[in-house]
Design a protein around this motif. Sequence first.
Motif, short mmCIF file in Angstrom:
data_model
loop_
_atom_site.label_atom_id
_atom_site.label_comp_id
_atom_site.label_asym_id
_atom_site.label_seq_id
_atom_site.Cartn_x
_atom_site.Cartn_y
_atom_site.Cartn_z
N MET A 1 49.97 -46.72 -61.95
CA MET A 1 50.29 -47.13 -63.31
C MET A 1 50.42 -45.92 -64.23
SD MET A 1 48.36 -50.73 -64.08
CE MET A 1 46.88 -50.44 -63.13
N THR A 2 49.53 -44.96 -64.06
CA THR A 2 49.60 -43.75 -64.87
C THR A 2 50.88 -42.98 -64.57
OG1 THR A 2 47.19 -43.59 -64.92
CG2 THR A 2 48.41 -41.60 -65.45
N HIS A 3 51.23 -42.91 -63.27
CA HIS A 3 52.46 -42.23 -62.87
C HIS A 3 53.68 -42.94 -63.45
CE1 HIS A 3 55.22 -39.92 -60.39
NE2 HIS A 3 55.79 -41.05 -60.02
N SER A 4 53.68 -44.26 -63.40
CA SER A 4 54.81 -45.04 -63.93
C SER A 4 54.97 -44.85 -65.43
CB SER A 4 54.62 -46.53 -63.61
OG SER A 4 54.61 -46.73 -62.20
N ALA A 5 53.87 -44.55 -66.10
CA ALA A 5 53.90 -44.36 -67.55
C ALA A 5 54.13 -42.90 -67.92
CB ALA A 5 52.59 -44.85 -68.16
N GLY A 6 54.62 -42.11 -66.97
CA GLY A 6 54.93 -40.71 -67.25
C GLY A 6 53.75 -39.78 -67.14
N GLY A 7 52.71 -40.23 -66.46
CA GLY A 7 51.54 -39.38 -66.27
C GLY A 7 50.56 -39.42 -67.41
N LYS A 8 50.80 -40.32 -68.38
CA LYS A 8 49.91 -40.41 -69.54
C LYS A 8 49.37 -41.83 -69.67
CE LYS A 8 52.34 -36.92 -72.31
NZ LYS A 8 53.35 -36.56 -71.33
N ASP A 9 48.15 -41.94 -70.19
CA ASP A 9 47.63 -43.26 -70.46
C ASP A 9 48.07 -43.70 -71.87
OD1 ASP A 9 45.97 -42.01 -72.31
OD2 ASP A 9 44.22 -42.03 -70.97
N HIS A 10 47.64 -44.89 -72.26
CA HIS A 10 48.11 -45.47 -73.53
C HIS A 10 47.74 -44.60 -74.72
CE1 HIS A 10 48.32 -48.39 -76.87
NE2 HIS A 10 49.25 -48.98 -76.13
N ALA A 11 46.52 -44.10 -74.75
CA ALA A 11 46.06 -43.30 -75.89
C ALA A 11 46.85 -41.99 -75.99
CB ALA A 11 44.56 -42.99 -75.74
N GLU A 12 47.13 -41.37 -74.86
CA GLU A 12 47.89 -40.12 -74.87
C GLU A 12 49.32 -40.35 -75.35
OE1 GLU A 12 46.21 -37.29 -71.34
OE2 GLU A 12 47.06 -39.21 -70.71
N SER A 13 49.93 -41.46 -74.90
CA SER A 13 51.30 -41.77 -75.33
C SER A 13 51.36 -42.02 -76.84
CB SER A 13 51.81 -43.01 -74.58
OG SER A 13 51.91 -42.73 -73.20
N LEU A 14 50.37 -42.74 -77.37
CA LEU A 14 50.32 -43.03 -78.80
C LEU A 14 50.16 -41.74 -79.59
CD1 LEU A 14 50.32 -45.23 -80.95
CD2 LEU A 14 47.84 -45.37 -80.71
N ALA A 15 49.30 -40.85 -79.14
CA ALA A 15 49.08 -39.57 -79.83
C ALA A 15 50.35 -38.73 -79.82
CB ALA A 15 47.93 -38.82 -79.15
N GLU A 16 51.10 -38.80 -78.71
CA GLU A 16 52.34 -38.03 -78.63
C GLU A 16 53.37 -38.54 -79.64
OE1 GLU A 16 55.46 -36.43 -75.23
OE2 GLU A 16 54.22 -38.18 -74.82
N ILE A 17 53.47 -39.87 -79.78
CA ILE A 17 54.40 -40.46 -80.76
C ILE A 17 54.03 -40.04 -82.17
CG2 ILE A 17 55.19 -42.62 -81.79
CD1 ILE A 17 54.87 -43.87 -78.98
N GLU A 18 52.74 -40.11 -82.49
CA GLU A 18 52.28 -39.73 -83.83
C GLU A 18 52.57 -38.26 -84.11
OE1 GLU A 18 48.21 -40.83 -83.68
OE2 GLU A 18 48.58 -42.97 -84.12
N ALA B 1 59.72 -41.51 -76.68
CA ALA B 1 58.31 -41.65 -76.33
C ALA B 1 57.83 -43.08 -76.59
CB ALA B 1 57.47 -40.66 -77.12
N ARG B 2 58.36 -43.69 -77.68
CA ARG B 2 57.99 -45.07 -78.01
C ARG B 2 58.53 -46.04 -76.95
NH1 ARG B 2 59.89 -44.87 -82.54
NH2 ARG B 2 58.07 -44.21 -83.72
#
Length: 288
Positions: A169-186, A211-212
């Motif tokens: 699941m982490t790999h499918s999400a680009g190697g990031k979890d939900h919190a990391e993806s949200l921080a990247e968008i911000e 990223a969103r």
Amino acid sequence: MSARYTPKEIHPSIFEQVLSVTGGYMSGNVTDSKVTAAGNKHTQVWMAEYWKGILLWLVLIIPVIAMLPWLKEHVGKPAVLAAFFSGIIAWLSLGYWGLQKNRGLLTWEEIEAVRSALDLNENQTLYLDCLRYIEECSILDNEQKKTWRAALYQALDQAVTLEKLSSEMTHSAGGKDHAESLAEIERLEALADRSSDPVAQKAYTESANLARDRMAKWDGVAVQAERTEAHLELTRQTLLKTRDTLKSLSLEQQRTVYVDLEPLRANLGRIQSDAFEIQRAIEELREI
């Protein structure tokens, strides 16, 4: 003679690591001092367990050699050579067969000998701790020990499955979890807001949108990801509780044998039934 276990009794994730360490040591291609020390200790344990079999195998060559004078006296030289080499081949084949059979077996002493050189995660460590207390427990009979080992095997097997699912699941999400993806968008949105250059601002905005989109894909299995982590924690806590129970039994501080085995089984059943749903969610994620 110590009890000998197969990969059906000791989890393969442990079995394979032990064979990897001992195989690397025997090949001589080891520079890690920890592996060398473990290999030396394992050799001592292995010889103590199997020296009788090795001695018997060595003794079996004596009849082959002893036959030579008799063969020379009663048959021709070609027949003597043929019989001698046939005996040698049979002897070597027997030794090879015994060695290969031994590779499919492990004693608890062998596992303990190389444990310091194994690359264990927390669940594997807890699993081995539980097995050690089972081995040391004088209250449990052989059948009860077998039941405990089977339940622990299943617990670690489910943990391995959940760890793989979490990694997928982490790999499918680009190697990031939900919190990391949200921080990247911000972060990207903040850069776009601060940028005074329209071209740069547009690039940051497009990056934030991409990223969103990736996070939206992750959100499709966010519940399953959370469930996976929850079940991994449940497995960990169950193994911790089981270890405490078995430790008490091994010290003969209590004599209730089956009371804490039922929660272990119940948790395993729940984890196993949900694992299929998690796997299906991952497959749906890949199709998006």
